[in-house]
Design a protein around this motif. Structure first.
Motif, PDB file in Angstrom:
ATOM      1  N   VAL A  10     -10.264 -10.511 -12.270  1.00 29.97           N
ATOM      2  CA  VAL A  10     -10.682  -9.961 -11.221  1.00 29.97           C
ATOM      3  C   VAL A  10     -12.175 -10.282 -10.706  1.00 29.97           C
ATOM      4  O   VAL A  10     -12.264 -10.664  -9.703  1.00 29.97           O
ATOM      5  N   GLU A  11     -12.885 -10.042 -11.974  1.00 31.67           N
ATOM      6  CA  GLU A  11     -14.353 -10.227 -11.749  1.00 31.67           C
ATOM      7  C   GLU A  11     -14.523 -11.706 -11.517  1.00 31.67           C
ATOM      8  O   GLU A  11     -15.537 -12.295 -10.580  1.00 31.67           O
ATOM      9  N   LYS A  47      -4.610   0.017 -12.935  1.00 30.28           N
ATOM     10  CA  LYS A  47      -4.682   0.799 -11.751  1.00 30.28           C
ATOM     11  C   LYS A  47      -6.047   1.565 -11.601  1.00 30.28           C
ATOM     12  O   LYS A  47      -6.672   1.739 -10.570  1.00 30.28           O
ATOM     13  N   GLN A  48      -6.203   2.799 -12.600  1.00 24.70           N
ATOM     14  CA  GLN A  48      -7.412   3.530 -12.862  1.00 24.70           C
ATOM     15  C   GLN A  48      -8.669   2.754 -12.717  1.00 24.70           C
ATOM     16  O   GLN A  48      -9.512   3.278 -11.980  1.00 24.70           O
ATOM     17  N   GLU A  49      -8.685   1.880 -13.678  1.00 27.99           N
ATOM     18  CA  GLU A  49      -9.967   1.278 -13.860  1.00 27.99           C
ATOM     19  C   GLU A  49     -10.182  -0.026 -12.772  1.00 27.99           C
ATOM     20  O   GLU A  49     -11.454  -0.103 -12.566  1.00 27.99           O
ATOM     21  N   LEU A  50      -9.260  -0.721 -12.480  1.00 30.75           N
ATOM     22  CA  LEU A  50      -9.657  -1.677 -11.496  1.00 30.75           C
ATOM     23  C   LEU A  50      -9.354  -1.557  -9.899  1.00 30.75           C
ATOM     24  O   LEU A  50      -9.664  -2.253  -9.032  1.00 30.75           O
ATOM     25  N   GLY A  51      -8.403  -0.581  -9.772  1.00 31.98           N
ATOM     26  CA  GLY A  51      -8.040  -0.556  -8.266  1.00 31.98           C
ATOM     27  C   GLY A  51      -7.269  -1.496  -7.757  1.00 31.98           C
ATOM     28  O   GLY A  51      -7.173  -1.736  -6.532  1.00 31.98           O
ATOM     29  N   VAL A  52      -6.680  -2.134  -8.768  1.00 32.69           N
ATOM     30  CA  VAL A  52      -5.785  -3.459  -7.926  1.00 32.69           C
ATOM     31  C   VAL A  52      -4.303  -3.265  -8.072  1.00 32.69           C
ATOM     32  O   VAL A  52      -3.871  -2.318  -8.604  1.00 32.69           O
ATOM     33  N   GLU A  81      -8.890  -7.033  -3.223  1.00 33.42           N
ATOM     34  CA  GLU A  81      -7.546  -6.499  -2.739  1.00 33.42           C
ATOM     35  C   GLU A  81      -6.729  -7.740  -2.872  1.00 33.42           C
ATOM     36  O   GLU A  81      -5.465  -7.308  -2.477  1.00 33.42           O
ATOM     37  N   ASP A  82      -7.255  -8.818  -2.977  1.00 36.99           N
ATOM     38  CA  ASP A  82      -6.234  -9.856  -2.673  1.00 36.99           C
ATOM     39  C   ASP A  82      -5.780 -10.635  -4.247  1.00 36.99           C
ATOM     40  O   ASP A  82      -5.010 -11.463  -4.453  1.00 36.99           O
ATOM     41  N   VAL A  83      -6.186  -9.941  -5.506  1.00 41.85           N
ATOM     42  CA  VAL A  83      -5.606 -10.167  -6.585  1.00 41.85           C
ATOM     43  C   VAL A  83      -4.787  -8.849  -7.327  1.00 41.85           C
ATOM     44  O   VAL A  83      -4.985  -7.863  -6.939  1.00 41.85           O
ATOM     45  N   ASP A 101       0.908  -1.273   0.000  1.00 37.62           N
ATOM     46  CA  ASP A 101      -0.114  -0.093   0.002  1.00 37.62           C
ATOM     47  C   ASP A 101       0.943   1.355  -0.053  1.00 37.62           C
ATOM     48  O   ASP A 101       1.574   1.547   0.984  1.00 37.62           O
ATOM     49  N   ASP A 102       0.824   1.905  -1.044  1.00 38.08           N
ATOM     50  CA  ASP A 102       1.525   3.366  -1.387  1.00 38.08           C
ATOM     51  C   ASP A 102       2.966   3.240  -1.034  1.00 38.08           C
ATOM     52  O   ASP A 102       3.402   4.091  -0.761  1.00 38.08           O
TER      53      ASP A 102
END
Length: 792
Positions: free
Chosen positions: A453-454, A493-498, A464-466, A306-307
């Motif tokens: 992801v889906e 990163k922008q579209e899926l947030g993973v 968050e685990d993918v 994270d970050d």
């Protein structure tokens, strides 16, 4: 209301201490409490009834030690568990929990119990418990999350009962083996427990910091079963001085924080539970907001993606590495462990484990490598294979929560990998390719990543685990595709947030000066948002890019790590190739890093030019001192301490053999007798003390556990012992410690006593008449050195 609804939707009350109550009703020190299920059922049922009358909804069967390692009596595990569950039922308990305690043995490689052996012992208990009518399984007082994992898998694979697991923490906020509350919480809940939390060791006030950390990350109900404060001595008795009212006050405060399941542990009685019920009456379950984090764990450590940039070390992989291939074929695990240690020292935060060779049994080798690597260093692992069987083996035997590398967008791949991810609560790395291959555009790779992801979410795997690998193509053959990878990172990163992962070195394949290309591409990938590169951390150039980016991205506060790394840049890396580094590594470094297979050969070489005693005093002792200092500062934990001790043990065997062959008796710094006192069968801590003292050159006479007083007296007299170490885990056996010391003094023997153990403290040491209290093995060494006048 069924038990699952009670746990998930309500505030539920468990009972309090069983041992405390049995002692009040006649249980003698050294007796097995669980045998009372058969020999004194009326007493056990009477205690259960008192707790039910006090308001307990869930009664804990008297089966805590009912396992093959601890139940040394004429009754079988099944006899004791069947009677324990029956006593709970006949006492009128609304629900009865099968109580499962730890085995009292260290797991491999710290100890001798294998994962499978632990699994089978727990399975036997749990199958019997379900058959006898238990409503749930309560695993309590565990210290090692690896042992807890074996028990949880046994429960989930062999029964249909709900599972609750609690660990016990010391005053420093860690368990005996060094696990912290966040690591335990993330690991246990990923394995599918129905509730988790903390019990024993501490009072409710002292538990508050631990509980706060657990609540921050727990997605399942949290349980707290505190002791009645910290034990103190009054006269000849160990007592808990906290009142039921004070205990209940803190329990109510924790319920208001979000704790859902409450009860008591050592020192608590029906009066405590009655007061708890009164204090929480009218309170409703408090919703919590656990953080969603992308996090891997080891047995003692959590790494959150994270970050910040997280480095995944790639060197344990046979592709293009002849020496690694040979080590895997020849089962030379010391070479692989050396690679792991080197990468950790160079800055890796996660280690990739790939043992894929067509001519080996990949699942078996995967398991062996993981056991050795995680026994030596504390980094979380990435299990890397194209074989689902090898992946499942790796995930099953991994201590902690690993990342699976990998799955892809093909239906067959997802159908085989996602069930493993879900069962073991692992994270998974999705490759942006499917049946049509690697899409040529960033948008195409985003579409595949979205599908992965889906689909994972449809298996119950949280987003968050993918993690997604947008895949690097080589610039020598597909030059136009290089920038598409960077563009895909941004889109994912922008579209899926993973989070995103990338094996960066592929970009330079087929081109000269690969390190320059890789480093440049790595910097560009960071700019695109890459979270975790898979790279060779022994490359100074790559790690320079990592450290520079961490400064520019405000991850390295005050540029502390960057500045600290600068002096090292002028010196050649001692492990720059990972192939011949062992030749230049010092014995001190070998011991500190726990390279137990390198210590004996190095000492053999050194004996050609050095005196044995010079090796011991000039290398063994300084290394052990460094390890001890890091242990005391919390910079390393019990597993690493044990590995360093094992390295010295192997090295010292060479010294001893050398001296004996020359007719010289190995010099002893002094003779020390150690024992676990009568009535106490717990000897893990005592065994650790023995190993460390022997490392420092002491001659240790170990009388074992549950040692009769007269045996201690006779041995002291016979062996002319001047320094004695006594241990006790249970408050009930502290009294025997006092009687042992008194008997030695009454016999006219002049001895100095060190005492230690989970329940001991300076006050207890004074009470029992000891001269010293040692809080851990390293402090025992300090005291021994002082006593024998050793200057180290």
């Amino acid at each position: 209301m069924d038990i699952v609804s009670l746990i998930r939707e309500h505030i539920a009350v468990f009972d309090g201490g069983m041992g405390t109550m049995l002692q009040q009703r006649g249980l003698l020190v050294g007796d097995l409490p669980e045998v009372y299920n058969i020999t004194h059922p009326e007493i056990v049922m009477g205690i259960h009834r008192d707790y039910v009358k006090a308001g307990a909804q869930i009664i804990t069967a008297n089966t805590f030690q009912a396992n093959e390692y601890k139940l040394h009596c004429e009754y079988s595990v099944e006899d004791v568990i069947e009677a324990g569950i029956r006593n709970g039922r006949e006492a009128g308990a609304p629900f009865v929990a099968l109580d499962i305690g730890p085995l009292g043995q260290l797991m491999e490689p710290m100890g001798t119990v294998s994962f499978e052996e632990a699994y089978e012992v727990f399975k036997r208990q749990m199958v019997c418990g379900e058959k006898c009518g238990a409503d749930l399984i309560l695993m309590e007082t565990f210290s090692d999350p690896y042992e807890a994992k074996a028990a949880i898998l046994a429960a989930k694979e062999s029964t249909s009962l709900p599972v609750i697991c609690t660990l016990t923490y010391q005053e420093d906020g860690r368990t005996f083996v060094g696990c912290d509350p966040i690591t335990a919480t993330l690991t246990l809940q990923s394995l599918g427990v129905d509730a988790l939390g903390v019990n024993c060791s501490l009072g409710p006030k002292e538990m508050l910091p631990v509980v706060e950390q657990i609540l921050t990350y727990a997605k399942v109900p949290v349980i707290v079963q505190a002791n009645a404060g910290l034990p103190v001595m009054q006269g000849d008795e160990t007592v808990y001085v906290i009142t039921p009212q004070e205990f209940a006050h803190y329990v109510a405060e924790m319920v208001k924080m979000g704790v859902r399941l409450v009860g008591g542990c050592c020192g608590t009685t029906p009066d405590f539970i009655r007061e708890v019920v009164a204090n929480i009456a009218g309170l409703s379950p408090v919703p919590t907001a656990p953080k969603k984090v992308t996090a891997l764990t080891s047995g003692t450590k959590t790494v959150m993606l994270d970050d910040k940039i997280t480095v995944i070390g790639e060197r344990i992989n046979p592709t293009g590495k002849p020496k690694m291939k040979a080590a895997l074929r020849e089962n030379r695990l010391e070479y692989i462990v050396g690679e792991a240690i080197d990468q950790e020292a160079a800055g890796s935060e996660i280690l990739d484990i790939n043992v894929g060779l067509p001519e080996i049994d990949e699942p078996a080798v995967m398991r062996s490598v993981i056991r050795e690597v995680q026994g030596t260093m504390g980094l979380p692992l990435q299990i890397d294979s194209s074989d689902p069987a090898a992946i499942e083996t790796g995930v099953r035997f991994c201590n902690g929560r690993p990342l699976i590398n990998s799955v892809n967008g093909k239906a067959e791949s997802m159908a085989s990998i996602f069930p493993i991810v879900k069962k073991y609560g692992a994270l998974v790395l999705g490759l942006a390719l499917d049946e049509k291959g690697i899409p040529s555009t960033a948008e195409g790779r985003l579409a595949v990543a979205r599908h992965i992801v889906e689909t994972a979410e449809s298996y119950g795997i949280p987003r968050e685990d993918v993690l997604i690998d947008c895949l690097v193509l080589t610039a020598s053959a597909q030059q136009a595709q290089v920038m598409e990878t960077l563009k895909a990172i941004k889109l994912v990163k922008q579209e899926l947030g993973v989070k995103t992962v990338l094996g960066v070195s592929n970009v330079s394949f087929g081109l000269p000066n690969r390190e320059s290309l890789n480093a440049t591409f790595l910097a560009a990938a960071f700019g695109a948002g890459l979270d975790a590169p898979i790279l060779n951390p022994l490359s100074t150039r790559y790690m320079e890019v990592v450290r520079c980016f961490r400064v520019l991205d405000n991850e390295d506060s005050g540029a502390e790590d960057y500045i600290a790394s600068q002096p090292d840049q002028t010196a050649p890396s001692p492990t720059s190739t990972g192939t011949d580094s062992g030749e230049s590594r010092s014995l001190k470094d070998i011991i500190i890093q726990g390279r137990k297979d390198e210590s004996a050969p190095r000492v053999t070489e050194m004996l050609a030019t050095m005196a044995p005693l010079d090796i011991v005093n000039g290398h063994f002792i300084p290394a052990l001192d460094t390890v001890g200092q890091r242990f005391e500062k919390g910079q390393l934990f019990l597993p690493q301490l044990m590995q360093s001790a094992e390295a010295v043990k192997k090295a010292f065997s060479i010294i001893k053999a050398h001296l004996e062959s020359s007719g010289t008796k190995p010099e002893s710094k002094g003779k020390i007798l150690i024992a676990t006192v009568k009535g106490d069968i717990h000897d893990i801590g005592k065994n650790i003390v023995k190993m460390i003292l022997e490392n420092y050159g002491y001659d240790v006479i170990d009388l074992g556990k549950d040692v009769p007083i007269e045996t201690v007296v006779d041995t002291i007299r016979k062996e002319d012992i001047k320094l004695v170490g006594l241990s006790a885990l249970m408050t009930t056996t502290v009294k025997n410690m006092k009687e042992t010391i008194a008997a030695v003094k009454d016999a006219g023997l002049s001895c100095t006593f060190i005492v230690g153990g989970a329940v001991l403290n300076p006050e207890y040491a004074s009470f029992v008449g000891a001269d010293y209290y040692a809080r851990d093995a390293m402090e025992s060494v300090t005291i021994a050195n002082r006593f024998f006048g050793v200057n180290n």
